[in-house]
Design an enzyme around this catalytic site. Structure first.
Site, mmCIF file in Angstrom:
data_model
loop_
_atom_site.group_PDB
_atom_site.id
_atom_site.type_symbol
_atom_site.label_atom_id
_atom_site.label_comp_id
_atom_site.label_asym_id
_atom_site.label_seq_id
_atom_site.Cartn_x
_atom_site.Cartn_y
_atom_site.Cartn_z
ATOM 1 N N ASP A 261 0.833 -1.208 0.000
ATOM 2 C CA ASP A 261 0.000 0.000 0.000
ATOM 3 C C ASP A 261 0.863 1.251 0.000
ATOM 4 O OD1 ASP A 261 0.878 -0.694 2.612
ATOM 5 O OD2 ASP A 261 -0.523 0.757 3.461
ATOM 6 N N GLU A 262 0.278 2.338 -0.430
ATOM 7 C CA GLU A 262 0.860 3.676 -0.340
ATOM 8 C C GLU A 262 2.311 3.739 -0.825
ATOM 9 O OE1 GLU A 262 -1.816 5.537 3.258
ATOM 10 O OE2 GLU A 262 -0.113 4.304 3.835
#
Length: 530
Positions: free
Chosen positions: A332-333
């Site tokens: 993620d991210e």
């Protein structure tokens, strides 16, 4: 809050004094009726009330099959009941009457059970040990909340008569604990495991690495823990688990029928690793350790071969410590990684997970690459996440990728309840108890086949959490609702009925010493009133 607990204990002492007075000649107090079978959380699949309750007495025995698993669950139950009842409750093989734990073929699945209660005894029947254990959690909730205390209580110990038939809706009912932003000790994790087990949670996802801390010892890269684990959000000593520590967490979780799912987040959220080894950075320069809370600024160097040597070593050592099926690789991210590099990285790393006998899980951004066969994607978007992003996840689900639902504005346990909540964050919104409960995993993600939804998981990120009381205050009372979403049939889902059952849990939390948020949306009883 502390003064409130002292007041409750004082009231409890006065109650015991009053009951003692009745034994010396005063009129006896009316015994409370047994807890109704349908007051349990999560809601059972089927409840048939009966007439005669069973009373646990000094002569009660816990009778188990001639199997190590049944005896282990029986000893666990005895360990809960003995301190509060003051009874011996021997665990014996076979026989009739008392409390019986019985393994038998039947329509229970790997986690279901049947509980039969009547005047002569209580029998819990299951096809597998996990089912017996979950049945024991139901039995706990059918007994007075004082059964959870560690000193002798007056009783009586009545179990309502009737039958419960129960199997879970989903096989994945998880909770994630972030030990990277702030470190939590083995004993703190064990405490949370016991709380999860009460509500039939069966997965413990440990977020073991992030920008602020690396929390697991890796022999082939020792500075990860020694240096990367030496701090946390806001500074402080941080900490990490030795391999023996991690094995103890796994052992304890297994004894509570939870599977540990370890996560090493990558290619982003990696500053602790990058600070520990300069060669993992594209420029060969190690950044300083990080104690803030920003995200998206770090990335492993996708085009260096040493990166994949590093990942191979970490996955190999972590897989060897983890008996469960899954290994979470984050994903993620990764804002500092180009899309092309992200796809390249995931194409290289996913086979390494399979190489060491594990199945890949990633946050739902993994669906922007090509998920490996059998991989699971953990969706953490919001109700108003873009249709395009949801369609990407739904398309992967249509192509065979399983989905775990963790919508941040529903079941991220670190979101504030209200603007005044002293802990937590609010980037996904304010999440009161009703909002966290009142949605259906079966139709939440448009376009995703119902068969692709593996279940739900409640993440608890720890930017603002430093102690067990903090964990509990954010998890309770929302966590039991997530457990119900994962366990109970959709037909039982009703907020107005649930909030009454939830309110009945408060006295049990008090007995267990669990801090919790007294939401005005829940009709708490007087014992839990402010």
């Amino acid at each position: 809050m502390r003064q409130h607990h002292r007041t409750l204990r004082l009231l409890g002492c006065l109650l015991l004094v009053a009951m003692g007075a009745s034994a010396t000649g005063a009129a006896p107090a009316q015994a409370a009726p047994p807890t109704p079978l349908d007051l349990v959380v999560p809601a059972p699949a089927s409840v048939t009330p009966g007439a005669t309750p069973y009373r646990i007495t000094r002569g009660t025995r816990i009778r188990v099959d001639d199997s190590r698993e049944s005896r282990r669950v029986g000893e666990y139950l005895a360990g809960i009941l003995r301190p509060s009842t003051g009874y011996r409750l021997p665990v014996t093989d076979g026989g009739a009457g008392g409390i019986r734990l019985r393994l038998s073929k039947g329509p229970f699945g790997p986690e279901g059970y049947r509980l039969d209660s009547g005047g002569k005894g209580v029998t819990i029947t299951a096809a597998a040990p996990a089912g017996l254990f979950h049945g024991v959690q139901t039995l706990r909730q059918l007994l007075p909340a004082a059964v959870e205390k560690d000193s002798v209580q007056p009783g009586p110990w009545l179990v309502a008569g009737g039958t419960i038939k129960d199997t879970p809706r989903y096989g994945w009912r998880g909770a994630m604990l972030d030990v990277s932003r702030h470190f939590f000790t083995v004993d703190q994790v064990k405490r949370y495991i016991d709380q999860l087990a009460l509500y039939k949670i069966n997965k413990l996802h440990l977020h073991l690495s992030d920008d602020q801390g690396w929390r697991i010892a890796i022999d082939s890269w020792p500075r990860l823990a020694a240096h990367g684990g030496s701090t946390q959000v806001g500074g402080g000593p941080g900490g990490y688990y030795t391999k023996a520590d991690y094995k103890e967490i796994v052992r304890y979780a297994t004894s509570r029928y939870l599977e540990v799912v370890p996560e090493i987040d990558m290619p982003g959220h990696t500053n602790a690793a990058l600070a520990s080894y300069a060669e993992l950075n594209c420029d060969g320069v190690a950044p300083p350790l990080y104690t803030g809370t920003e995200v998206g600024f770090s990335s492993l160097c996708v085009n260096k071969e040493i990166t994949y040597d590093f990942v191979d070593d970490v996955i190999r050592e972590l897989a060897a410590l983890t008996p469960g099926k899954y290994l979470h690789i984050g994903g993620d991210e990764a804002h500092s990684t180009s899309h092309a590099d992200y796809v390249k990285f995931m194409d290289r790393v996913q086979p390494l997970v399979a190489k060491y006998g594990k199945t890949v899980i990633g946050w739902h951004q993994l669906t922007g690459a090509t998920p490996a066969k059998g991989a699971l994607a953990q969706y953490w978007g919001l109700d108003d996440t873009s249709a395009q992003e949801k369609e990407q996840v739904a398309k992967a689900a249509q192509n065979g990728t399983g989905v775990i639902l963790s919508p941040a504005d529903r079941i991220y346990l670190d979101m504030k309840y209200t603007a005044d909540t002293p802990l937590g964050l609010d980037w996904a919104g304010l999440v009161e108890v009703k909002r966290s409960y009142d949605w259906d995993p079966g139709d939440y993600l448009p376009g995703a086949p119902a068969s692709a939804i593996r279940g739900v998981e409640a993440p608890l990120w720890s930017e603002t959490l430093t102690k067990s009381d903090d964990i509990e205050y954010m998890a309770f009372p929302r966590l039991p609702g997530v457990a119900e979403l994962g366990w109970s049939p959709a037909a039982t889902h009703d907020w107005d009925a649930y909030r009454v059952r939830l309110a009945a849990q408060a006295e049990r939390w008090e007995a267990l010493g669990i801090e919790f948020y007294r939401s005005p949306q829940v009709p708490w009883g007087t014992v839990s009133a402010q």
